[in-house]
Design a protein around this motif. Structure first.
Motif, short mmCIF file in Angstrom:
data_model
loop_
_atom_site.label_atom_id
_atom_site.label_comp_id
_atom_site.label_asym_id
_atom_site.label_seq_id
_atom_site.Cartn_x
_atom_site.Cartn_y
_atom_site.Cartn_z
N UNK A 68 -1.89 9.29 -13.92
CA UNK A 68 -1.05 9.39 -15.12
C UNK A 68 -0.54 8.05 -15.66
N UNK A 69 -0.63 7.00 -14.86
CA UNK A 69 -0.06 5.71 -15.28
C UNK A 69 -1.08 4.58 -15.28
N UNK A 70 -2.34 4.92 -15.17
CA UNK A 70 -3.44 3.96 -15.29
C UNK A 70 -3.48 2.91 -14.19
N UNK A 71 -2.85 3.19 -13.03
CA UNK A 71 -2.97 2.26 -11.91
C UNK A 71 -4.38 2.33 -11.35
N UNK A 72 -4.98 1.18 -11.10
CA UNK A 72 -6.32 1.14 -10.51
C UNK A 72 -6.25 0.98 -9.00
N UNK A 73 -5.22 0.34 -8.52
CA UNK A 73 -5.05 0.10 -7.09
C UNK A 73 -3.71 0.65 -6.62
N UNK A 74 -3.71 1.30 -5.47
CA UNK A 74 -2.47 1.85 -4.91
C UNK A 74 -1.89 0.85 -3.92
N UNK A 75 -1.47 -0.29 -4.45
CA UNK A 75 -0.83 -1.32 -3.64
C UNK A 75 -1.82 -2.23 -2.94
N UNK A 76 -1.27 -3.27 -2.28
CA UNK A 76 -2.10 -4.30 -1.65
C UNK A 76 -1.52 -4.65 -0.29
N UNK A 77 -2.42 -4.82 0.67
CA UNK A 77 -1.98 -5.19 2.02
C UNK A 77 -1.81 -6.69 2.14
N UNK A 78 -1.07 -7.09 3.14
CA UNK A 78 -0.85 -8.52 3.40
C UNK A 78 -2.18 -9.23 3.64
N UNK A 79 -3.02 -8.63 4.46
CA UNK A 79 -4.30 -9.26 4.80
C UNK A 79 -5.19 -9.42 3.57
N UNK A 80 -5.18 -8.42 2.72
CA UNK A 80 -6.00 -8.44 1.51
C UNK A 80 -5.57 -9.58 0.58
N UNK A 93 0.83 -1.22 0.00
CA UNK A 93 0.00 0.00 0.00
C UNK A 93 0.86 1.27 0.00
N UNK A 94 0.43 2.25 -0.80
CA UNK A 94 1.15 3.52 -0.88
C UNK A 94 0.15 4.64 -1.18
N UNK A 95 0.65 5.87 -1.26
CA UNK A 95 -0.24 7.02 -1.46
C UNK A 95 0.19 7.88 -2.65
N UNK A 96 0.85 7.29 -3.63
CA UNK A 96 1.27 8.05 -4.81
C UNK A 96 0.12 8.13 -5.80
N UNK A 97 -0.72 9.09 -5.58
CA UNK A 97 -1.96 9.21 -6.35
C UNK A 97 -1.70 9.47 -7.84
#
Length: 324
Positions: free
Chosen positions: A258-270, A249-253
């Motif tokens: 600008x780079x078509x990311x749909x998710x800002x990282x993933x947590x271990x639990x997820x 998980x990160x906060x680089x919106x």
């Protein structure tokens, strides 16, 4: 007898000699052989009906390749006995080399046009060589039968693990990226690896196909990562392994904007929950963190999971199933 009849014609022997080297489209074959599209298509149809070659649709294109074993084994023997000293086959091979060179130049141009974006993303985490070393360490160095690389991109992972697998299959939705991957595999001389166009949510692969399936830096582009994980799990043989590589998980919106990311990282639990829902057990997770003081850099996480089914019969090397 049907195979001999299908292979026993001059043009079809020329086709087999080319398809024994790599996969090609009808358009490619018409350029190399200098024959009309209907004529080439008719010969390919006969070879396909005899089970010697297999067709792989890719958008508006169709790629042809020799099948594994069966009738194709006889076809390979026929080609092996004739192609080295036959002037017609030698000329076909020279034209094939020229065609490959042109495709490699096209692929390089495509890659160069997008290199800035990819370089920007790579600069946000530990060097790619460190990620690859970590992947090798997590997977280990034992040999296995089949590697499946989902979202293969440039085909880099097919090269990275090439000393370990018997057969490698890369899947990607982009025809342009598949052209890049084919050019790279040709350059590396990896005839045991192939790439296919496919939807990561509906893979063109039979169940129980792969010993190792890898999803490298793909999940953050997807609207439904959990669905992709379940589909990847379907491809595994009993006891097969799934390697996921993506961002914590990160906060680089700006990556979303600008780079078509749909998710800002993933947590271990997820990720662990998604793996459990796909009947996979998490074996290990490893974080590759940026150096102290490198704020605004991302952590890359490697999750290795395993199919829960008990291995009752180990696959024989080279006996893997064909794609669906």
């Amino acid at each position: 007898m049907g195979c001999l009849r299908a292979c026993g014609e001059t043009t079809r022997i020329r086709l087999l000699a080319l398809l024994a080297r790599c996969e090609l489209t009808v358009k490619d074959l018409t350029v190399i052989l200098g024959q009309s599209q209907p004529r080439i298509s008719r010969h390919l149809k006969l070879l396909s009906e005899a089970g010697v070659i297999k067709r792989y649709p890719e958008g508006a294109w169709v790629y042809y390749r020799l099948t594994e074993g069966g009738p194709a084994a006889l076809a390979r023997q026929i080609v092996a006995q004739s192609r080295d000293d036959d002037p017609t086959l030698a000329a076909d091979h020279e034209r094939l080399i020229g065609l490959r060179r042109a495709k490699a130049e096209e692929a390089a141009a495509f890659f160069a046009a997008r290199a800035n974006n990819w370089d920007k993303e790579r600069s946000l985490h530990v060097p790619e060589v460190a990620v690859e070393e970590a992947m090798r360490g997590v997977v280990g160095f034992k040999s296995f039968d089949t590697l499946l690389d989902l979202g293969t991109g440039t085909g880099r992972l097919l090269e990275l693990f090439s000393e370990q697998y018997v057969k490698g299959i890369g899947i990607d939705a982009s025809q342009s990226m598949l052209s890049v991957a084919r050019a790279n595999l040709d350059k590396a001389g990896l005839q045991k690896a192939q790439v296919r166009q496919g939807d990561i949510y509906a893979l063109p692969v039979l169940p129980d196909t792969a010993d190792l399936t890898v999803v490298h830096q793909v999940l953050h582009y997807l609207e439904e990562p959990s669905r992709a994980i379940s589909e990847a799990a379907r491809t595994l043989r009993p006891g097969g392994r799934l390697l996921l590589v993506d961002f914590a998980p990160h906060e680089l919106e700006f990556l979303r904007e600008k780079h078509a990311h749909r998710r800002l990282g993933f947590s271990q639990e997820q990720v662990e929950r998604w793996l459990a829902e796909a009947d996979l057990d998490l074996v290990s997770s490893n974080d590759l963190t940026p150096d102290a003081g490198e704020k605004d850099k991302l952590t890359v996480t490697l999750w290795l999971a395993q199919d829960r089914r008990v291995v009752t019969d180990l696959p024989v090397a080279g006996s893997n199933k064909e794609l669906a």
